[in-house]
Enzyme design. Structure first.
Site, PDB file in Angstrom:
ATOM      1  N   GLY A 158       0.852  -1.189   0.000  1.00  0.00           N
ATOM      2  CA  GLY A 158       0.000   0.000   0.000  1.00  0.00           C
ATOM      3  C   GLY A 158       0.881   1.231   0.000  1.00  0.00           C
ATOM      4  O   GLY A 158       1.376   1.659  -1.048  1.00  0.00           O
ATOM      5  N   SER A 159       1.153   1.746   1.223  1.00  0.00           N
ATOM      6  CA  SER A 159       2.075   2.890   1.320  1.00  0.00           C
ATOM      7  C   SER A 159       3.462   2.501   0.822  1.00  0.00           C
ATOM      8  O   SER A 159       4.157   3.291   0.187  1.00  0.00           O
ATOM      9  CB  SER A 159       2.172   3.358   2.780  1.00  0.00           C
ATOM     10  OG  SER A 159       0.960   3.968   3.167  1.00  0.00           O
ATOM     11  N   GLY A 176     -26.175  20.509  14.015  1.00  0.00           N
ATOM     12  CA  GLY A 176     -26.659  19.809  15.214  1.00  0.00           C
ATOM     13  C   GLY A 176     -27.167  18.428  14.862  1.00  0.00           C
ATOM     14  O   GLY A 176     -26.585  17.740  14.011  1.00  0.00           O
ATOM     15  N   GLU A 193      -4.282   7.620  -2.956  1.00  0.00           N
ATOM     16  CA  GLU A 193      -3.211   8.331  -3.703  1.00  0.00           C
ATOM     17  C   GLU A 193      -2.116   8.851  -2.765  1.00  0.00           C
ATOM     18  O   GLU A 193      -1.542   9.915  -2.963  1.00  0.00           O
ATOM     19  CB  GLU A 193      -3.806   9.411  -4.606  1.00  0.00           C
ATOM     20  CG  GLU A 193      -4.776   8.768  -5.605  1.00  0.00           C
ATOM     21  CD  GLU A 193      -4.956   9.464  -6.914  1.00  0.00           C
ATOM     22  OE1 GLU A 193      -4.137  10.308  -7.264  1.00  0.00           O
ATOM     23  OE2 GLU A 193      -5.934   9.121  -7.608  1.00  0.00           O
ATOM     24  N   GLY A 194      -1.841   8.033  -1.731  1.00  0.00           N
ATOM     25  CA  GLY A 194      -0.831   8.367  -0.727  1.00  0.00           C
ATOM     26  C   GLY A 194      -1.498   8.938   0.509  1.00  0.00           C
ATOM     27  O   GLY A 194      -2.156   9.982   0.431  1.00  0.00           O
TER      28      GLY A 194
HETATM   29  N1  CAA Z   1       7.795  11.863  -7.630  1.00  0.00           N
HETATM   30  C1  CAA Z   1       8.769  11.409  -8.447  1.00  0.00           C
HETATM   31  N2  CAA Z   1       9.608  10.417  -8.074  1.00  0.00           N
HETATM   32  C2  CAA Z   1       9.446   9.892  -6.844  1.00  0.00           C
HETATM   33  C3  CAA Z   1       8.453  10.329  -5.954  1.00  0.00           C
HETATM   34  C4  CAA Z   1       7.598  11.363  -6.397  1.00  0.00           C
HETATM   35  N3  CAA Z   1       6.609  11.828  -5.630  1.00  0.00           N
HETATM   36  N4  CAA Z   1       8.532   9.599  -4.823  1.00  0.00           N
HETATM   37  C5  CAA Z   1       9.546   8.739  -4.983  1.00  0.00           C
HETATM   38  N5  CAA Z   1      10.099   8.913  -6.211  1.00  0.00           N
HETATM   39  C6  CAA Z   1      11.238   8.198  -6.795  1.00  0.00           C
HETATM   40  C7  CAA Z   1      12.551   8.507  -6.039  1.00  0.00           C
HETATM   41  O1  CAA Z   1      13.151   9.691  -6.539  1.00  0.00           O
HETATM   42  C8  CAA Z   1      13.350   7.250  -6.337  1.00  0.00           C
HETATM   43  O2  CAA Z   1      13.888   7.293  -7.630  1.00  0.00           O
HETATM   44  P1  CAA Z   1      15.487   7.422  -7.899  1.00  0.00           P
HETATM   45  O3  CAA Z   1      16.122   6.249  -7.216  1.00  0.00           O
HETATM   46  O4  CAA Z   1      15.616   7.416  -9.373  1.00  0.00           O
HETATM   47  O5  CAA Z   1      15.877   8.729  -7.259  1.00  0.00           O
HETATM   48  C9  CAA Z   1      12.292   6.158  -6.360  1.00  0.00           C
HETATM   49  O6  CAA Z   1      11.056   6.795  -6.647  1.00  0.00           O
HETATM   50  C10 CAA Z   1      12.200   5.406  -5.041  1.00  0.00           C
HETATM   51  O7  CAA Z   1      11.888   6.360  -4.073  1.00  0.00           O
HETATM   52  P2  CAA Z   1      12.327   6.190  -2.562  1.00  0.00           P
HETATM   53  O8  CAA Z   1      13.742   5.717  -2.476  1.00  0.00           O
HETATM   54  O9  CAA Z   1      11.979   7.463  -1.883  1.00  0.00           O
HETATM   55  O10 CAA Z   1      11.385   4.972  -2.120  1.00  0.00           O
HETATM   56  P3  CAA Z   1      10.723   4.694  -0.716  1.00  0.00           P
HETATM   57  O11 CAA Z   1      10.256   3.295  -0.777  1.00  0.00           O
HETATM   58  O12 CAA Z   1      11.619   5.102   0.400  1.00  0.00           O
HETATM   59  O13 CAA Z   1       9.461   5.706  -0.688  1.00  0.00           O
HETATM   60  C11 CAA Z   1       7.208   6.350  -1.296  1.00  0.00           C
HETATM   61  C12 CAA Z   1       8.546   5.756  -1.739  1.00  0.00           C
HETATM   62  C13 CAA Z   1       7.304   7.860  -1.451  1.00  0.00           C
HETATM   63  C14 CAA Z   1       6.839   6.003   0.123  1.00  0.00           C
HETATM   64  C15 CAA Z   1       6.227   5.717  -2.304  1.00  0.00           C
HETATM   65  O14 CAA Z   1       6.210   4.315  -2.140  1.00  0.00           O
HETATM   66  C16 CAA Z   1       4.824   6.263  -2.210  1.00  0.00           C
HETATM   67  O15 CAA Z   1       4.526   7.346  -2.729  1.00  0.00           O
HETATM   68  N6  CAA Z   1       3.911   5.481  -1.580  1.00  0.00           N
HETATM   69  C17 CAA Z   1       2.493   5.780  -1.618  1.00  0.00           C
HETATM   70  C18 CAA Z   1       1.862   5.024  -2.752  1.00  0.00           C
HETATM   71  C19 CAA Z   1       0.575   5.627  -3.168  1.00  0.00           C
HETATM   72  O16 CAA Z   1       0.417   6.843  -3.254  1.00  0.00           O
HETATM   73  N7  CAA Z   1      -0.372   4.763  -3.496  1.00  0.00           N
HETATM   74  C20 CAA Z   1      -1.624   5.193  -4.012  1.00  0.00           C
HETATM   75  C21 CAA Z   1      -2.266   4.065  -4.731  1.00  0.00           C
HETATM   76  S1  CAA Z   1      -3.081   4.568  -6.195  1.00  0.00           S
HETATM   77  C22 CAA Z   1      -4.615   5.123  -5.719  1.00  0.00           C
HETATM   78  O17 CAA Z   1      -4.919   5.314  -4.576  1.00  0.00           O
HETATM   79  C23 CAA Z   1      -5.472   5.422  -6.884  1.00  0.00           C
HETATM   80  C24 CAA Z   1      -6.910   5.286  -6.693  1.00  0.00           C
HETATM   81  O18 CAA Z   1      -7.476   4.290  -7.051  1.00  0.00           O
HETATM   82  C25 CAA Z   1      -7.688   6.449  -6.189  1.00  0.00           C
END
Ligand code: CAA
Length: 379
Positions: free
Chosen positions: A131-132, A339, A363-364
């Site tokens: 998920g996250s 109320g 979406e996060g």
């Molecule tokens: N924009 C662009 N690139 C990004 C980014 C962003 N917001 N976030 C991370 N990245 C890139 C990083 O730059 C990295 O790339 P490089 O190695 O080339 O620099 C790569 O992604 C990996 O990133 P991290 O090392 O930061 O990875 P992490 O595992 O530590 O963290 C996270 C990643 C930010 C937590 C990510 O997993 C995340 O955003 N999680 C939430 C997922 C999410 O939003 N899910 C929603 C589901 S879809 C939905 O809900 C749709 C629906 O139906 C309504």
């Protein structure tokens, strides 16, 4: 800096407002109760150009800017946040991804029908155990001749049972971690695509959410989006834009809560006068108004950065974090202003609260938005 809307933006906002009031509002209460998908409404949204708002006209889209999109999202979500999310996923997650990374052949085959609303799209990143922490993709894609064979399970898929096409992430090389994730365009009619049961949700009940199983699904190599191994990057960049859409959905709910509270407080009498005369109520309305306007400006800031080609991940995360928080707060305050009437279905504000909560999750989550913001600050 100019805070004025263009004539085109006003036109789009007014069109969205009229459509929402005249065509969406009459059925919204019943659809929430029955959890019915708004088939006809989505079809009409497509005909009006609201399903591919930012897609270039050559691919069937309306060729509009992101501010126009946020205005339409706000107006539609103000009336029915379920319709808002259906529209947002198709626009921001599916059309955006194919337009940015797709080949001309993919755009011809998939983007055009999605942009004109003839087909519906869904975005498949989340899994039961991803998920996250979206890098933990367990869905696999293994090359066999000129096809990939996909196996796995996707969860919480908005538009899932209704969509024709899925933008779906799968691990093509587990040893490479997130650099081994690839995005595929998967058609619902492919053998082995198994649609799970529709989720029975707290809010946005008229939107459609389900799991999707992939059981030896054969996907042609030419359905890879972008390139092998860039699927996680595609998902993250796509979600940046998606977060502007969901922030606008939250803004619509916040604005609706404010407007309902202003109206009710002028009608409801207590202590021989409308309750709007009471400072306790006035302070609530003032706080709701300031919060709503702040959210709107954060959203426009992110939208303008996106359209000018600057980085906007932090701005989109800020907008979603704040707008979703105040959507919940405004809805809670709207219930308080109403109320006892606020706690029952007779007024809409109880639905606003149920609809608002998800904007802090999908979406996060809000916690993920804080991670995105903090990482940009600490870079
Ligand atoms: N924009 C662009 N690139 C990004 C980014 C962003 N917001 N976030 C991370 N990245 C890139 C990083 O730059 C990295 O790339 P490089 O190695 O080339 O620099 C790569 O992604 C990996 O990133 P991290 O090392 O930061 O990875 P992490 O595992 O530590 O963290 C996270 C990643 C930010 C937590 C990510 O997993 C995340 O955003 N999680 C939430 C997922 C999410 O939003 N899910 C929603 C589901 S879809 C939905 O809900 C749709 C629906 O139906 C309504």
């Amino acid at each position: 800096m100019d805070f004025k809307y263009t004539e085109e933006q006003i036109y789009i906002r007014d069109n969205a407002r009229d459509f929402a009031q005249n065509e969406i509002a009459p059925s919204s209460v019943q659809r929430d109760i029955d959890a019915t998908f708004p088939e006809e409404i989505v079809k009409k949204l497509g005909e009006l150009g609201f399903m591919g708002m930012m897609v270039a006209p050559e691919w069937g889209g309306s060729g509009l800017d992101t501010i126009s999109y946020t205005l339409a999202m706000e107006e539609i979500s103000k009336v029915d946040a379920s319709v808002g999310v259906i529209m947002s996923v198709n626009n921001s997650l599916v059309c955006f991804g194919i337009e940015k990374w797709g080949t001309d052949a993919q755009k011809e085959k998939y983007l055009k029908p999605l942009a004109i609303g003839e087909k519906l799209g869904a975005f498949c990143l989340s899994e039961p155990e991803a998920g996250s922490d979206a890098t933990q993709q367990r869905t696999t894609a293994v090359l066999q001749g000129d096809h990939y064979i996909l196996n796995g399970m996707k969860n919480w898929i908005t538009n899932g049972t209704k969509a024709d096409y899925y933008l779906l992430q799968a691990a093509t090389d587990k040893s490479k971690g997130y650099k081994g994730i690839t995005t595929f365009i998967v058609e619902k009619t492919y053998d082995g695509v198994e649609i799970g049961k529709k989720e029975d949700k707290l809010g946005i009940r008229s939107s459609d959410t389900c799991s999707i199983g992939l059981n030896n699904v054969k996907v042609p190599k030419e359905n890879i989006l972008g390139d092998l191994g860039i699927g996680f990057k595609i998902a993250m960049e796509t979600l940046n834009g998606g977060r502007i859409g969901i922030a606008s959905q939250a803004l619509g709910i916040a604005q609706a809560s404010l407007e309902a509270s202003v109206k009710y407080s002028k009608e409801r009498k207590a202590f021989d006068a409308p309750i709007s005369n009471l400072q306790a109520i006035q302070f609530k309305l003032a706080d709701m108004a300031v919060n709503t306007e702040c959210a709107r400006l954060l959203i426009y800031n992110a939208a303008l950065k996106k359209d000018s080609g600057e980085k906007y991940a932090k701005e989109a995360a800020q907008a979603k974090l704040f707008a979703s928080k105040i959507a919940v707060q405004n809805a809670l305050e709207a219930i308080q202003v109403h109320g006892g009437y606020g706690y029952v279905r007779e007024y809409l504000v109880e639905r606003y609260l149920r609809d608002a909560k998800i904007t802090e999750i999908y979406e996060g989550t809000s916690e993920i938005q804080k991670i995105v913001i903090a990482r940009e600050l600490l870079r």
